[in-house]
Design an enzyme around this catalytic site. Structure first.
Site, PDB file in Angstrom:
ATOM      1  N   LYS A 152       0.848  -1.204   0.000  1.00 17.01           N
ATOM      2  CA  LYS A 152       0.000   0.000   0.000  1.00 17.01           C
ATOM      3  C   LYS A 152       0.882   1.253   0.000  1.00 17.01           C
ATOM      4  O   LYS A 152       0.623   2.216  -0.718  1.00 17.01           O
ATOM      5  CB  LYS A 152      -0.957  -0.020   1.201  1.00 17.01           C
ATOM      6  CG  LYS A 152      -2.078  -1.030   1.022  1.00 17.01           C
ATOM      7  CD  LYS A 152      -2.925  -1.267   2.268  1.00 17.01           C
ATOM      8  CE  LYS A 152      -3.895  -2.431   1.976  1.00 17.01           C
ATOM      9  NZ  LYS A 152      -4.820  -2.754   3.067  1.00 17.01           N
ATOM     10  N   GLN A 181      -5.240  -1.599   9.138  1.00 18.92           N
ATOM     11  CA  GLN A 181      -5.098  -2.913   8.507  1.00 18.92           C
ATOM     12  C   GLN A 181      -5.780  -3.978   9.365  1.00 18.92           C
ATOM     13  O   GLN A 181      -5.567  -4.053  10.578  1.00 18.92           O
ATOM     14  CB  GLN A 181      -3.612  -3.240   8.311  1.00 18.92           C
ATOM     15  CG  GLN A 181      -3.353  -4.519   7.542  1.00 18.92           C
ATOM     16  CD  GLN A 181      -3.835  -4.486   6.091  1.00 18.92           C
ATOM     17  OE1 GLN A 181      -3.962  -3.419   5.487  1.00 18.92           O
ATOM     18  NE2 GLN A 181      -4.111  -5.634   5.538  1.00 18.92           N
ATOM     19  N   ASP A 210     -11.364   2.712   2.947  1.00 24.07           N
ATOM     20  CA  ASP A 210     -11.706   1.297   2.806  1.00 24.07           C
ATOM     21  C   ASP A 210     -13.190   1.115   2.481  1.00 24.07           C
ATOM     22  O   ASP A 210     -13.605   0.033   2.072  1.00 24.07           O
ATOM     23  CB  ASP A 210     -11.406   0.547   4.115  1.00 24.07           C
ATOM     24  CG  ASP A 210     -10.078  -0.190   4.093  1.00 24.07           C
ATOM     25  OD1 ASP A 210      -9.681  -0.643   3.011  1.00 24.07           O
ATOM     26  OD2 ASP A 210      -9.470  -0.321   5.174  1.00 24.07           O
TER      27      ASP A 210
HETATM   28  N1  GUN Z   1      -7.103  -6.817   5.322  1.00 21.71           N
HETATM   29  C1  GUN Z   1      -7.327  -7.560   4.205  1.00 21.71           C
HETATM   30  N2  GUN Z   1      -7.891  -6.795   3.253  1.00 21.71           N
HETATM   31  C2  GUN Z   1      -8.047  -5.554   3.769  1.00 21.71           C
HETATM   32  C3  GUN Z   1      -8.570  -4.329   3.249  1.00 21.71           C
HETATM   33  O1  GUN Z   1      -9.051  -4.216   2.119  1.00 21.71           O
HETATM   34  N3  GUN Z   1      -8.516  -3.272   4.107  1.00 21.71           N
HETATM   35  C4  GUN Z   1      -8.030  -3.364   5.371  1.00 21.71           C
HETATM   36  N4  GUN Z   1      -8.049  -2.281   6.129  1.00 21.71           N
HETATM   37  N5  GUN Z   1      -7.547  -4.489   5.877  1.00 21.71           N
HETATM   38  C5  GUN Z   1      -7.546  -5.570   5.069  1.00 21.71           C
END
Ligand code: GUN
Length: 281
Positions: free
Chosen positions: A52, A96, A119
């Protein structure tokens, strides 16, 4: 059978985002900024977070990455999220998931304002999607919609089956397909005779988290199959679709890796740019 290249679609969108970031900077005198918070030492989560942060750099965004050890008091993390919420220079906040045991995920996520919820997980953003008034949409299902669009297949009137009902993938996926005028069925681990649904489907999106779950005799000829699965089996990435069996029957199918995976972070970047624009205009 044609492969849907998430890599290629993703690269095109990132190129476009990089150009839009230059324009954004010209207009507002700064670049979009994303803050990412990770708690604990789960290796897969650290890999996602690193990607990311790299993605931000690639399109020209500023990123902030805050790492906390498992055991950090929840209120310390909460205070940091509150400070990001109030910081005018921060456009997107992402915690996350999953958080280590003992942390209250709902509580910590509730501290992210809807306007910075890149998100798309907040109750408001989730509700807006279900009303077909989307604001910020969850990244993985949004990426799937881009992949479906790249095939040129008309979705209106198609029978779509989503396997999986998570709040982050299955449910928003079903809403997006419904909003695109598909007839949508959501199947899950408790569904009876799941194959009777998938065998009739024009579009199957699999997000159940079980390696090679979807077999060749579960899909009809000419189906479009999207594999959201990322399972590690003997150190190898394996999707939720038995690719060797299913691919020959499909009109279009996503590979793993190189299908849905590359799209998720690209959509996060797109959501961050949108959040920045919405906040400043
Ligand atoms: N963990 C796995 N996929 C995601 C996601 O799309 N966003 C977040 N915040 N955590 C994740």
């Amino acid at each position: 059978m044609q492969l849907i290249s998430g890599k290629a679609v993703s690269a095109d969108i990132r190129q476009d985002l990089a150009e839009k970031t230059v324009e954004f900077n010209r207009q507002f005198g700064r670049v979009p900024a994303l803050a990412v918070i990770i708690v604990g030492d789960d290796p897969a989560s650290h890999t996602y977070v690193n990607n990311k942060i790299k993605g931000c750099a690639q399109v020209g965004f500023r990123s902030i990455c805050q790492k906390y050890e498992n055991g950090t008091p929840q209120e310390e993390i909460a205070a940091y999220i509150r400070s990001l919420a109030e910081d005018d220079g921060v456009d997107g906040i992402l915690v996350q998931l999953p958080l280590p045991k003992g942390y209250d995920e709902k509580y910590l996520l509730s501290l992210i304002p809807d306007s910075k919820d890149v998100d798309g997980f907040s109750p408001t953003n989730t509700g807006l999607l279900s009303m077909n008034m989307p604001n910020t949409v969850s990244c993985t299902p949004l990426g799937v919609m881009h992949l479906l669009a790249s095939t040129g297949v008309e979705l209106a009137g198609k029978d779509a089956v989503v396997i999986g009902r998570s709040n982050t993938v299955g449910k928003p996926m079903a809403m997006l397909l419904l909003n695109a005028n598909c007839t949508v069925t959501v199947c899950h681990s408790k569904t009876k005779d799941l194959a009777s649904y998938t065998r009739k489907a024009d579009v199957v999106v699999v997000a159940i988290g079980r390696p090679k779950f979807l077999k060749g005799d579960m899909v009809k000829d000419g189906a479009v199959v999207i594999d959201v699965g990322i399972n590690r089996v003997d150190g190898k990435l394996v999707g939720d679709v038995d690719f060797e069996e299913v691919a020959p029957k499909c009109s279009f199918i996503t590979p793993v890796p190189g299908g849905v995976g590359p799209m998720t972070i690209t959509m996060l970047l797109a959501n961050t740019l949108s959040a920045a624009k919405n906040r400043l205009s």
